[in-house]
Motif scaffolding. Structure first.
Motif, PDB file in Angstrom:
ATOM      1  N   GLY A  93       0.786  -1.224   0.000  1.00 28.70           N
ATOM      2  CA  GLY A  93       0.000   0.000   0.000  1.00 28.70           C
ATOM      3  C   GLY A  93       0.817   1.272   0.000  1.00 28.70           C
ATOM      4  N   GLN A  94       2.086   1.193   0.358  1.00 29.87           N
ATOM      5  CA  GLN A  94       2.896   2.401   0.351  1.00 29.87           C
ATOM      6  C   GLN A  94       3.364   2.717  -1.061  1.00 29.87           C
ATOM      7  OE1 GLN A  94       7.019   0.915   2.203  1.00 29.87           O
ATOM      8  NE2 GLN A  94       7.159   2.916   1.213  1.00 29.87           N
ATOM      9  N   TYR A  95       3.903   3.926  -1.236  1.00 29.27           N
ATOM     10  CA  TYR A  95       4.373   4.356  -2.544  1.00 29.27           C
ATOM     11  C   TYR A  95       5.894   4.466  -2.530  1.00 29.27           C
ATOM     12  CZ  TYR A  95      -0.454   5.384  -3.759  1.00 29.27           C
ATOM     13  OH  TYR A  95      -1.787   5.268  -4.015  1.00 29.27           O
ATOM     14  N   VAL A  96       6.498   4.112  -3.657  1.00 27.24           N
ATOM     15  CA  VAL A  96       7.949   4.125  -3.772  1.00 27.24           C
ATOM     16  C   VAL A  96       8.356   4.814  -5.071  1.00 27.24           C
ATOM     17  CG1 VAL A  96       8.302   2.039  -2.392  1.00 27.24           C
ATOM     18  CG2 VAL A  96       7.959   1.845  -4.868  1.00 27.24           C
ATOM     19  N   ASP A  97       9.603   5.290  -5.085  1.00 31.00           N
ATOM     20  CA  ASP A  97      10.244   5.795  -6.296  1.00 31.00           C
ATOM     21  C   ASP A  97      11.287   4.771  -6.725  1.00 31.00           C
ATOM     22  OD1 ASP A  97       8.735   8.080  -6.007  1.00 31.00           O
ATOM     23  OD2 ASP A  97      10.344   9.221  -5.046  1.00 31.00           O
ATOM     24  N   VAL A  98      11.308   4.438  -8.002  1.00 26.70           N
ATOM     25  CA  VAL A  98      12.268   3.465  -8.509  1.00 26.70           C
ATOM     26  C   VAL A  98      13.160   4.130  -9.551  1.00 26.70           C
ATOM     27  CG1 VAL A  98      10.755   1.507  -8.051  1.00 26.70           C
ATOM     28  CG2 VAL A  98      10.673   2.618 -10.279  1.00 26.70           C
ATOM     29  N   GLN A  99      14.418   3.718  -9.563  1.00 31.68           N
ATOM     30  CA  GLN A  99      15.390   4.286 -10.502  1.00 31.68           C
ATOM     31  C   GLN A  99      16.184   3.151 -11.130  1.00 31.68           C
ATOM     32  OE1 GLN A  99      19.372   6.479  -9.580  1.00 31.68           O
ATOM     33  NE2 GLN A  99      17.800   8.063  -9.629  1.00 31.68           N
ATOM     34  N   ALA A 100      16.336   3.193 -12.451  1.00 30.35           N
ATOM     35  CA  ALA A 100      17.086   2.161 -13.162  1.00 30.35           C
ATOM     36  C   ALA A 100      17.558   2.720 -14.494  1.00 30.35           C
ATOM     37  CB  ALA A 100      16.226   0.914 -13.375  1.00 30.35           C
ATOM     38  N   THR A 101      18.404   1.962 -15.174  1.00 30.23           N
ATOM     39  CA  THR A 101      18.883   2.328 -16.502  1.00 30.23           C
ATOM     40  C   THR A 101      17.919   1.756 -17.542  1.00 30.23           C
ATOM     41  OG1 THR A 101      21.177   2.328 -15.757  1.00 30.23           O
ATOM     42  CG2 THR A 101      20.800   2.202 -18.127  1.00 30.23           C
ATOM     43  N   SER A 102      17.394   2.618 -18.390  1.00 29.47           N
ATOM     44  CA  SER A 102      16.409   2.194 -19.371  1.00 29.47           C
ATOM     45  C   SER A 102      17.051   1.341 -20.463  1.00 29.47           C
ATOM     46  CB  SER A 102      15.720   3.409 -20.004  1.00 29.47           C
ATOM     47  OG  SER A 102      16.666   4.209 -20.689  1.00 29.47           O
ATOM     48  N   LYS A 103      16.222   0.652 -21.218  1.00 23.41           N
ATOM     49  CA  LYS A 103      16.711  -0.173 -22.322  1.00 23.41           C
ATOM     50  C   LYS A 103      17.348   0.704 -23.396  1.00 23.41           C
ATOM     51  CE  LYS A 103      13.232  -3.827 -21.863  1.00 23.41           C
ATOM     52  NZ  LYS A 103      12.123  -4.541 -22.546  1.00 23.41           N
ATOM     53  N   GLY A 104      18.486   0.270 -23.917  1.00 25.88           N
ATOM     54  CA  GLY A 104      19.136   0.989 -24.998  1.00 25.88           C
ATOM     55  C   GLY A 104      18.482   0.654 -26.335  1.00 25.88           C
ATOM     56  N   LYS A 105      18.150   1.680 -27.118  1.00 21.78           N
ATOM     57  CA  LYS A 105      17.510   1.481 -28.422  1.00 21.78           C
ATOM     58  C   LYS A 105      18.456   1.776 -29.585  1.00 21.78           C
ATOM     59  CE  LYS A 105      13.664   0.596 -26.299  1.00 21.78           C
ATOM     60  NZ  LYS A 105      12.485   1.446 -26.414  1.00 21.78           N
ATOM     61  N   GLY A 106      19.722   2.127 -29.280  1.00 20.30           N
ATOM     62  CA  GLY A 106      20.663   2.413 -30.352  1.00 20.30           C
ATOM     63  C   GLY A 106      20.440   3.782 -30.964  1.00 20.30           C
TER      64      GLY A 106
END
Length: 237
Positions: A106-119
């Motif tokens: 039920g709580q809210y979170v912020d997520v951070q990651a490296t997005s997929k590379g599309k070239g």
């Protein structure tokens, strides 16, 4: 109060159902062996933070500065090392293994990651340009960028102009994702919605900064001596 985040890996997406039978698309995040390997103090470093490591590795497989720092701290080297700034009451002792129950349903979170590379991509795909007309004399330029420069002044292409180039493969933060639930036995977190990156990507998960959070374990969730039942030291109000 500012709690520590944790490091997880993206497993993939699936569908879970609530008590009313409604389906929720969720991303599965595995906490794995995320462990506190150090602390930053106000007196020594000028700020307070927890240093977390994930995916234990051999010293020869990590950068030399990381291997030396791990040896000085008396801990094992890890593939991924991240600092999370915290408040005084949220410092976690070194050696503590973080659990999925660090976050509650039920709580809210912020997520951070490296997005997929599309070239290397053109302007239409990269910036959603409409392109040129398909007829009326347009010859072999239907997906071209169009005009980019100026006349005599300033006589150059301004910085930041939307043009073709590398797409993806950049740090992306998604805010205010709801935690659908956790699986303590497998140390998994189920987050509603999509998380950036491909499967296997390291993901940083922290309490949402734009949402008021209540009833969270402070500084984190703990296991009892038998390593089975989940207990907490105290709970934020």
């Amino acid at each position: 109060m500012k709690r520590s985040g944790l490091i997880a890996t993206k497993i993939g997406m699936t569908r879970l159902y609530d008590d009313a039978g409604a389906a929720h698309p969720v991303t599965v995040l595995a906490v794995g062996d995320c462990t506190v390997i150090g602390n930053r103090t106000q007196d020594k470093n000028g700020y307070i933070a927890n240093v977390l490591g994930m995916c234990e590795a051999k010293a020869k497989h990590v950068a030399k500065p990381q291997a030396v720092a791990a040896e000085k701290a008396g801990v094992k080297p890890y593939r991924k090392v991240v600092e999370f700034r915290v408040s005084d009451d949220c410092v976690i002792p070194v050696g503590t293994a973080l659990l999925a129950s660090h976050f509650v349903a039920g709580q809210y979170v912020d997520v951070q990651a490296t997005s997929k590379g599309k070239g290397f991509q053109g302007a239409m795909k990269r910036h959603n340009f409409g392109g040129k007309e398909a007829t009326h004399g347009v010859l072999k330029a239907h997906r071209s960028l169009g005009g980019t420069g100026m006349r005599e002044w300033p006589g150059r292409v301004l910085k930041g102009k939307k043009m073709a180039g590398q797409m993806g493969n950049e740090t992306v933060t998604v805010q205010n994702l709801r935690v659908f639930g956790t699986d303590n036995s497998e140390n998994l977190i189920f987050v509603e919605g999509a998380v950036p990156g491909s499967n296997g990507t390291f993901v940083l998960v922290a309490d949402a900064v734009k949402k008021e959070q209540k009833d969270l374990p402070v500084p984190t969730a703990q296991c009892d001596n038998a390593g089975q039942e989940q207990v907490t030291e105290n709970v934020a109000e």
